[in-house]
Design a protein around this motif. Structure first.
Motif, PDB file in Angstrom:
ATOM      1  N   ALA A 131      20.094 -41.871  26.938  1.00  0.00           N
ATOM      2  CA  ALA A 131      20.429 -42.400  28.078  1.00  0.00           C
ATOM      3  C   ALA A 131      21.299 -43.509  27.726  1.00  0.00           C
ATOM      4  N   LEU A 132      20.997 -44.121  26.880  1.00  0.00           N
ATOM      5  CA  LEU A 132      21.689 -45.349  26.563  1.00  0.00           C
ATOM      6  C   LEU A 132      22.903 -44.867  25.694  1.00  0.00           C
ATOM      7  N   ARG A 133      22.853 -43.876  25.084  1.00  0.00           N
ATOM      8  CA  ARG A 133      23.910 -43.434  23.929  1.00  0.00           C
ATOM      9  C   ARG A 133      25.118 -42.830  25.049  1.00  0.00           C
ATOM     10  N   GLU A 134      24.452 -42.234  26.095  1.00  0.00           N
ATOM     11  CA  GLU A 134      25.415 -41.684  27.331  1.00  0.00           C
ATOM     12  C   GLU A 134      26.215 -42.558  28.023  1.00  0.00           C
ATOM     13  N   ARG A 135      25.268 -43.680  28.370  1.00  0.00           N
ATOM     14  CA  ARG A 135      25.904 -44.924  28.958  1.00  0.00           C
ATOM     15  C   ARG A 135      27.070 -45.470  28.209  1.00  0.00           C
ATOM     16  N   ALA A 136      26.875 -45.571  26.885  1.00  0.00           N
ATOM     17  CA  ALA A 136      27.482 -46.451  26.082  1.00  0.00           C
ATOM     18  C   ALA A 136      28.874 -45.611  25.410  1.00  0.00           C
ATOM     19  N   ALA A 137      28.846 -44.298  25.535  1.00  0.00           N
ATOM     20  CA  ALA A 137      30.034 -43.737  25.305  1.00  0.00           C
ATOM     21  C   ALA A 137      31.396 -43.932  26.007  1.00  0.00           C
ATOM     22  N   PRO A 138      31.290 -43.712  27.075  1.00  0.00           N
ATOM     23  CA  PRO A 138      32.679 -44.099  27.980  1.00  0.00           C
ATOM     24  C   PRO A 138      32.957 -45.469  27.580  1.00  0.00           C
ATOM     25  N   LEU A 139      31.955 -46.452  27.657  1.00  0.00           N
ATOM     26  CA  LEU A 139      32.465 -47.840  27.432  1.00  0.00           C
ATOM     27  C   LEU A 139      32.954 -47.886  25.796  1.00  0.00           C
ATOM     28  N   GLU A 140      32.612 -47.270  25.019  1.00  0.00           N
ATOM     29  CA  GLU A 140      33.167 -47.297  23.562  1.00  0.00           C
ATOM     30  C   GLU A 140      34.657 -46.936  23.748  1.00  0.00           C
ATOM     31  N   GLU A 141      34.747 -45.889  24.408  1.00  0.00           N
ATOM     32  CA  GLU A 141      35.988 -45.392  24.645  1.00  0.00           C
ATOM     33  C   GLU A 141      37.045 -46.402  25.208  1.00  0.00           C
ATOM     34  N   ARG A 142      36.580 -46.825  26.418  1.00  0.00           N
ATOM     35  CA  ARG A 142      37.610 -47.857  26.856  1.00  0.00           C
ATOM     36  C   ARG A 142      37.593 -49.002  26.209  1.00  0.00           C
TER      37      ARG A 142
END
Ligand SMILES: [Zn+2]
Length: 239
Positions: A131-142
């Motif tokens: 779940a943490l990886r899922e939340r981090a993915a769009p933030l990393e992109e941004r």
């Protein structure tokens, strides 16, 4: 207004421009929103580190139990082999070996139970990490996108800064030394502004109004003579 004072205002304007560009450059991470995204990512990272540490404890426990189970299994096999191979053992010895085998079997079952618990406890942590990886993915992109923007803005600002610094050095070189020294001393003391314009009856350095007598006195000064704002102490040049 003489050329020296015009030149002084040019230096002051360039110094103001340079300061503004430096502030804008320093604030880019905040103003672009990158700082917010990086703070969110750091918070997720801390959560991930915490979950990873809890998982590592369980993995270590599981490994430890596996080793204990292996030792017990080996010991039990050795005793069983001795039991089956033995022709000379007394009934009492056989009974003792039997008891030991039973004891080791029970102990192994207990440890296997604990190992299962250690394994099962890892499942919710794995879900948490996913779940943490899922939340981090769009933030990393941004963050990647924003970093690109910030880098672009930085090189634009750097180019403007380079030009302003060169122009400033050229303009400052034309000032008489006494005026230049006075300006630098004031600038260091008064938040980067050593020279101000007299606009109407206001000093645009401190934004305070001067008395009409003071304004008249300044406007009547012989050309080239630098006035001083009586409120803030800056070199005052009639606009
Ligand atoms: Zn002033």
């Amino acid at each position: 207004m003489t050329d020296d004072l015009v030149q002084l205002l040019a230096v002051q304007d360039l110094d103001t421009t340079i300061t503004q560009l430096q502030h804008r450059r320093a604030a880019l991470r905040e103003s672009s929103g990158l700082a917010v995204v990086e703070r969110e990512l750091a918070a997720l990272d801390a959560e991930r580190a915490d979950a990873t540490a809890r998982r590592a404890v369980l993995t270590a426990t599981q490994k430890d139990l596996e080793q204990q189970i292996a030792v017990i299994s080996e010991r039990r096999s050795a005793i069983e082999q001795r039991m089956y191979a033995s022709t000379s053992s007394s009934g009492r010895d056989l009974q003792a070996m039997n008891d030991e085998v039973r004891h080791l079997t029970d102990r192994r079952a207990e440890l296997e139970e604990l190992e299962l618990v250690a394994m099962l406890d890892q499942d919710p942590i794995d879900a948490e990490l996913a779940a943490l990886r899922e939340r981090a993915a769009p933030l990393e992109e941004r963050a990647t996108e924003l970093r690109r923007h910030v880098a672009g803005d930085q090189s634009e600002i750097d180019a403007a800064l380079g030009e302003a610094v060169t122009a400033r050095a050229a303009a400052a070189a034309l000032l008489p030394i006494a005026l230049s020294d006075r300006y630098e001393t004031l600038r260091a003391r008064l938040k980067g502004t050593g020279a101000a314009r007299l606009v109407g009856t206001h000093c645009d350095g401190c934004h305070l109004e001067l008395s009409s007598g003071e304004v008249e006195k300044i406007r009547a000064l012989p050309p080239g003579e630098a006035a001083t704002c009586e409120q803030c102490g800056r070199i005052l040049v009639p606009a």
